[in-house]
Design a protein around this motif. Structure first.
Motif, PDB file in Angstrom:
ATOM      1  N   LYS B  17       0.836  -1.199   0.000  1.00  0.00           N
ATOM      2  CA  LYS B  17       0.000   0.000   0.000  1.00  0.00           C
ATOM      3  C   LYS B  17       0.872   1.250   0.000  1.00  0.00           C
ATOM      4  N   THR B  18       0.657   2.057  -1.039  1.00  0.00           N
ATOM      5  CA  THR B  18       1.312   3.354  -1.101  1.00  0.00           C
ATOM      6  C   THR B  18       0.217   4.401  -1.057  1.00  0.00           C
ATOM      7  N   ARG B  24       4.965   4.982   1.696  1.00  0.00           N
ATOM      8  CA  ARG B  24       4.832   3.539   1.561  1.00  0.00           C
ATOM      9  C   ARG B  24       4.420   2.975   2.910  1.00  0.00           C
ATOM     10  N   ALA B  25       3.137   2.627   3.046  1.00  0.00           N
ATOM     11  CA  ALA B  25       2.654   2.139   4.336  1.00  0.00           C
ATOM     12  C   ALA B  25       2.924   0.646   4.500  1.00  0.00           C
ATOM     13  N   LEU B  26       2.949  -0.047   3.367  1.00  0.00           N
ATOM     14  CA  LEU B  26       3.059  -1.503   3.422  1.00  0.00           C
ATOM     15  C   LEU B  26       3.859  -1.984   2.211  1.00  0.00           C
ATOM     16  N   CYS B  47       3.708   0.759  11.900  1.00  0.00           N
ATOM     17  CA  CYS B  47       4.390  -0.376  11.270  1.00  0.00           C
ATOM     18  C   CYS B  47       3.575  -0.944  10.121  1.00  0.00           C
ATOM     19  N   GLY B  48       2.356  -0.454   9.934  1.00  0.00           N
ATOM     20  CA  GLY B  48       1.535  -0.927   8.811  1.00  0.00           C
ATOM     21  C   GLY B  48       0.497  -1.957   9.196  1.00  0.00           C
ATOM     22  N   THR B  51      -3.029  -0.699   8.470  1.00  0.00           N
ATOM     23  CA  THR B  51      -3.230  -0.651   7.021  1.00  0.00           C
ATOM     24  C   THR B  51      -3.512  -2.042   6.475  1.00  0.00           C
ATOM     25  N   GLN B 217       7.998  -1.356  10.101  1.00  0.00           N
ATOM     26  CA  GLN B 217       8.166  -0.469   8.949  1.00  0.00           C
ATOM     27  C   GLN B 217       7.535  -1.015   7.676  1.00  0.00           C
ATOM     28  N   GLY B 218       6.289  -1.450   7.793  1.00  0.00           N
ATOM     29  CA  GLY B 218       5.545  -1.872   6.612  1.00  0.00           C
ATOM     30  C   GLY B 218       5.896  -3.246   6.089  1.00  0.00           C
TER      31      GLY B 218
END
Lengths: 288, 347
Positions: B17-18, B24-26, B47-48, B51, B217-218
């Motif tokens: 997921k951007t 950039r979330a994921l 950390c995502g 999301t 961090q995603g």
């Protein structure tokens, strides 16, 4: 507390009271005089000529069409601002961002532009469409342009305060379609803002003069336009009685706004400065 | 009552997921969740994990190339209202304009279930949650714990194939949190529903999860059972994030791990730089001559049933271990450290 330390406080209080009373009297005496004039048989001879309701009856006979038209126009304006404003507020709260702010600013612009300029722009753009120009719809469009931001902002403030986005996500997770979410969740939870906005819209529409004066035709006269007419061409008693009729219509609405405003949570009120700060002065300024 | 017969199996492939602003979330990730499993997404804020939950829910769509399937059927393009998921929000998202019972019955109402029937079913769910007495209350009249239960009841009333819980206990105080955690745990197991539970609280994750996805961090840092994640962290981040972890720097040579504090046998290929990770409870204290690892006792914290002992190595490395309360440990003394070989990991 000792009497010595009390006295300066008492003095301050007495001074404040005096100033308040003087200011209040300064504002109230003209209003009282005007109201009295509407009931006086002959204002130039003073109260000794006796009190009468004849002038009020005369006003109702001469100008009842403007009163009816103003009420119909205000209700029409309300209907259009509800249909446009509530879904628009929902859409803007749902997708906050630069575009949403831009749209909000553009919609609010007519409040800042002088009514005369707005009316002139409407006449230049659409005056050529004769049927439209002659119809009450022309004034309705003007009133909607002018009152829509008040509905929009009032509803947006409430929707933001109840976190309607999450509520809507909750409804969606339970299977509700966008339309169901709007009517089951968004509208009921925006009720406070819708009611506050509606009172504002009706009040502003009934009192609007600048724009309406430019847009009106002999057949589409509103109450404030009629007032200006009577001030220019009728005797003072009739003009005063007419003002009285206007007061009787507008004051209950203002009281309702005030009462309703007190019920709203502080947070919500703080988010709608237009409603609290701009509204009443605009109405006052509208009176010819 | 039986609310759901079968949960759905969920498969994610290449779901990244951007956001519109380029964040950039994921990172694109693959994940497969068997039917009926309780999966916990654990990680620090940002950390995502939320999301990822929202992508599974259908509140966000994955970047192009990502696919989500429920029981093998692609649901990537389906909005949340068509996925038949139940969701419990961190803020509960209960409708203030409706009573408790109307909230719980709402999902059935939009499905066109007749009024009498949907009220009967909603009451049954409230009974199951033992909050039937709250049915006629307004949402504003409920306490935090009651709201949490109502939110859960509302999500379960539509008999979802999947239930998604987004930090459902974060807004509650510690004692209530523990109580409700146990309640949710037994409920999810009884219903055999597929559940995805997002939290930043490692104790919640360890207690509730069949499996835990630790995120950072995603990206996924580790997927495993609570025991695997706790005892065999695959990297430094997981070791640090989940519980207290001791680390000893050293090297691995000829079947021995050597550090400044001494050495111990450890099977594995030679490594010039290695860090040994272990939990406080994987270690025990003994006399210095009984083991190869010797430390100096820096601090002793008596905790009732146990005591927590802070040790310092020759190079200043600190480790924390737990010892039985009756063991005699004095600050300043030299103590040996014995480690349970099955509960060590080397990174």
């Amino acid at each position: 507390m000792s009497p010595r330390s009390m006295s300066p406080h008492r003095l301050t209080f007495a001074l404040q009271l005096l100033v308040t009373l003087v200011v209040a009297a300064f504002l109230l005496v003209p209003a009282g005089a005007s109201i009295l004039a509407g009931f006086t048989a002959n204002y130039f001879r003073g109260l000794s000529s006796g009190l009468t309701l004849d002038w009020v009856k005369e006003v109702l006979k001469l100008y009842s069409d403007t009163i009816g038209f103003s009420i119909a126009l205000a209700l029409g304006t309300l209907a259009v601002t509800l249909v446009l404003g509530v879904p628009a507020a929902w859409a803007l709260v749902r997708r906050p961002g630069r575009m949403a702010r831009l749209v909000e600013e553009v919609v609010t612009l007519p409040v800042a532009i002088p009514g005369l300029a707005l009316a002139l722009a409407l006449i230049i753009a659409y005056g050529g469409f004769r049927e439209f120009r002659m119809s009450p719809l022309f004034i309705l469009v003007g009133h909607v342009l002018y009152t829509l931001p008040f509905m929009l902002r009032s509803v947006m403030a409430v929707l933001a305060a109840v976190d309607v986005r999450t509520l809507e996500e909750g409804a969606a997770s339970l299977g509700a379609s966008p339309l169901q979410r709007f009517f089951h969740v968004v509208v009921p939870n925006a009720k406070g803002g819708i009611l506050a906005g509606a009172l504002m819209v009706v009040t502003l529409s009934i009192g609007e003069f600048n724009l309406t004066w430019m847009l009106h035709t002999p057949l589409t006269k509103t109450l404030p336009v009629g007032l200006a007419d009577s001030y220019a061409s009728m005797r003072l008693e009739i003009a005063s009685a007419y003002t009285l009729v206007f007061f009787v219509m507008i004051v209950p609405l203002l009281v309702a706004i005030q009462m309703f405003g007190l019920e709203r949570p502080l947070k919500t009120r703080a988010q709608t400065p237009t409603k609290a700060n701009r509204g009443p002065p605009l109405i006052a300024g509208e009176q010819p | 009552m039986t609310l759901t017969a079968t949960g759905a199996a969920i498969t994610l492939s290449g779901c990244g997921k951007t956001f519109a602003d380029g964040t950039r979330a994921l990172e694109p990730l693959d994940l497969s969740i068997p039917a009926g499993e309780t999966l916990v997404l654990l990680g620090p804020s940002g950390c995502g994990k939320t999301t990822l939950l929202r992508i599974i829910a259908g509140l966000e769509s994955p970047d192009a190339g990502g696919h989500i399937a429920f029981d093998g059927a692609d649901v990537t393009t389906l909005p949340i209202e068509k996925r038949n998921v139940g969701m419990v929000f961190q803020s509960y998202a209960l409708f203030p304009n409706m009573s408790v019972i109307d909230n719980v019955a709402y999902g059935l109402r939009v499905r066109g279930v007749a009024k009498a029937e949907r009220l009967r079913q909603a009451h049954a769910v409230l009974e199951m949650m033992r909050i039937d007495t709250l049915a006629e209350r307004r949402i504003t009249q409920l306490s935090g714990g009651q709201r949490q239960r109502v939110a859960l009841a509302r999500a379960l009333a539509v008999r979802p194939r999947v239930i998604l819980l987004d930090e459902p206990l974060t807004a509650l105080d510690a004692a209530l949190r523990e109580h409700l955690r146990a309640e949710i745990d037994s409920l999810l197991r009884r219903l055999a529903i597929t559940a995805i539970y997002v939290t930043h609280d490692q104790a919640e994750a360890l207690a509730l999860g069949d499996r835990i996805v630790v995120m950072r961090q995603g990206a996924i840092a580790q997927v495993g059972t609570p025991r695997e994640v706790y005892f065999q962290p695959q990297n430094d981040f997981v070791a640090t994030f989940v519980g207290i972890t001791n680390r000893l720097a050293g090297s691995l040579k000829a079947g021995h791990f050597a550090s400044a504090a001494g050495s111990l046998p450890f099977a594995g290929a030679d490594k010039a730089e290695a860090t040994l990770l272990f939990r406080p409870e994987a270690a025990s204290l003994c006399a210095p001559e009984e083991t190869g690892l010797v430390f100096q006792v820096e601090q002793v914290q008596f905790q009732g049933a146990r005591q927590r002992v802070v040790l310092a190595g020759a190079d200043g490395t600190r480790v924390v271990v737990e010892a039985p309360a009756e063991q005699l440990v004095a600050a300043g003394a030299a103590m040996g450290l014995r480690l349970d070989p099955s509960r060590l990991s080397l990174v």
